[in-house]
Design a protein around this motif. Structure first.
Motif, PDB file in Angstrom:
ATOM      1  N   GLY A  69       0.816  -1.213   0.000  1.00 16.59           N
ATOM      2  CA  GLY A  69       0.000   0.000   0.000  1.00 16.59           C
ATOM      3  C   GLY A  69       0.845   1.256   0.000  1.00 16.59           C
ATOM      4  N   PHE A  70       1.932   1.251   0.761  1.00 14.73           N
ATOM      5  CA  PHE A  70       2.822   2.415   0.805  1.00 14.73           C
ATOM      6  C   PHE A  70       3.499   2.611  -0.547  1.00 14.73           C
ATOM      7  N   VAL A  71       3.990   1.540  -1.131  1.00 13.07           N
ATOM      8  CA  VAL A  71       4.665   1.633  -2.433  1.00 13.07           C
ATOM      9  C   VAL A  71       3.680   2.134  -3.487  1.00 13.07           C
ATOM     10  N   GLU A  72       2.457   1.633  -3.456  1.00 10.95           N
ATOM     11  CA  GLU A  72       1.439   2.092  -4.404  1.00 10.95           C
ATOM     12  C   GLU A  72       1.123   3.574  -4.202  1.00 10.95           C
TER      13      GLU A  72
ATOM     14  N   ALA B  66       8.933  -2.557  -9.961  1.00 13.53           N
ATOM     15  CA  ALA B  66       8.071  -3.665 -10.394  1.00 13.53           C
ATOM     16  C   ALA B  66       6.653  -3.175 -10.643  1.00 13.53           C
ATOM     17  N   LEU B  67       6.138  -2.351  -9.745  1.00 17.47           N
ATOM     18  CA  LEU B  67       4.782  -1.820  -9.920  1.00 17.47           C
ATOM     19  C   LEU B  67       4.697  -0.838 -11.085  1.00 17.47           C
ATOM     20  N   ALA B  68       5.768  -0.088 -11.308  1.00 21.34           N
ATOM     21  CA  ALA B  68       5.771   0.939 -12.351  1.00 21.34           C
ATOM     22  C   ALA B  68       6.234   0.410 -13.706  1.00 21.34           C
ATOM     23  N   ASP B  69       6.691  -0.851 -13.731  1.00 20.55           N
ATOM     24  CA  ASP B  69       7.284  -1.424 -14.937  1.00 20.55           C
ATOM     25  C   ASP B  69       8.399  -0.508 -15.435  1.00 20.55           C
ATOM     26  N   ALA B  70       9.322  -0.196 -14.530  1.00 18.20           N
ATOM     27  CA  ALA B  70      10.420   0.731 -14.814  1.00 18.20           C
ATOM     28  C   ALA B  70      11.744   0.108 -14.359  1.00 18.20           C
ATOM     29  N   PRO B  71      12.848   0.569 -14.905  1.00 21.51           N
ATOM     30  CA  PRO B  71      14.150   0.034 -14.490  1.00 21.51           C
ATOM     31  C   PRO B  71      14.630   0.652 -13.174  1.00 21.51           C
ATOM     32  N   VAL B  72      15.505  -0.066 -12.508  1.00 22.83           N
ATOM     33  CA  VAL B  72      16.238   0.468 -11.354  1.00 22.83           C
ATOM     34  C   VAL B  72      17.671   0.665 -11.826  1.00 22.83           C
TER      35      VAL B  72
END
Length: 87
Positions: A14-17, A54-60
Motif C-alpha cells: 500500500g505504501f509503495v502504491e 516492479a509496480l511501475a514497470d520501470a528500471p532500477v
C-alpha cells in the motif's frame, strides 16, 4: 512478482502504491520521471526501489553503476570518472 507478494504479506505494498500514485501525479519531463531513493545503509532502499520499479514497470539504476565511492581524494568519483575524463 515474488517481491510484491512478499511486501503484500508485510503490509508494505500500500505504501509503495501510494508513492507510485504521487510520482505519476507529477509532470514528466520529456516523458521521463526520475525518482531517487535515499537513506542510510541497510534501510531498505534497494528493496523499496525494486518494489516501486516492479509496480511501475520501470528500471532500477543503481548509483554504484556510475560512481565508485572508494577514493575520497577525487570527491568519491573513483576510477570510473578518472578513466572517462582521460578518454
Amino acid at each position: 512478482m515474488r517481491l510484491i507478494e512478499a511486501l503484500s504479506r508485510l503490509g508494505s505494498v500500500g505504501f509503495v502504491e501510494e508513492v507510485l500514485r504521487e510520482i505519476r501525479r507529477r509532470t514528466a519531463v520529456a516523458g521521463i520521471r526520475l525518482v531517487g531513493v535515499d537513506g542510510p545503509s541497510g534501510s531498505g532502499k534497494s528493496t523499496f526501489a525494486r518494489a516501486l520499479a516492479a509496480l511501475a514497470d520501470a528500471p532500477v539504476i543503481e548509483a554504484d553503476d556510475f560512481v565508485s565511492w572508494g577514493d575520497s581524494r577525487d570527491g568519491g568519483l573513483g576510477s570510473r570518472r578518472r578513466s572517462s575524463v582521460r578518454s
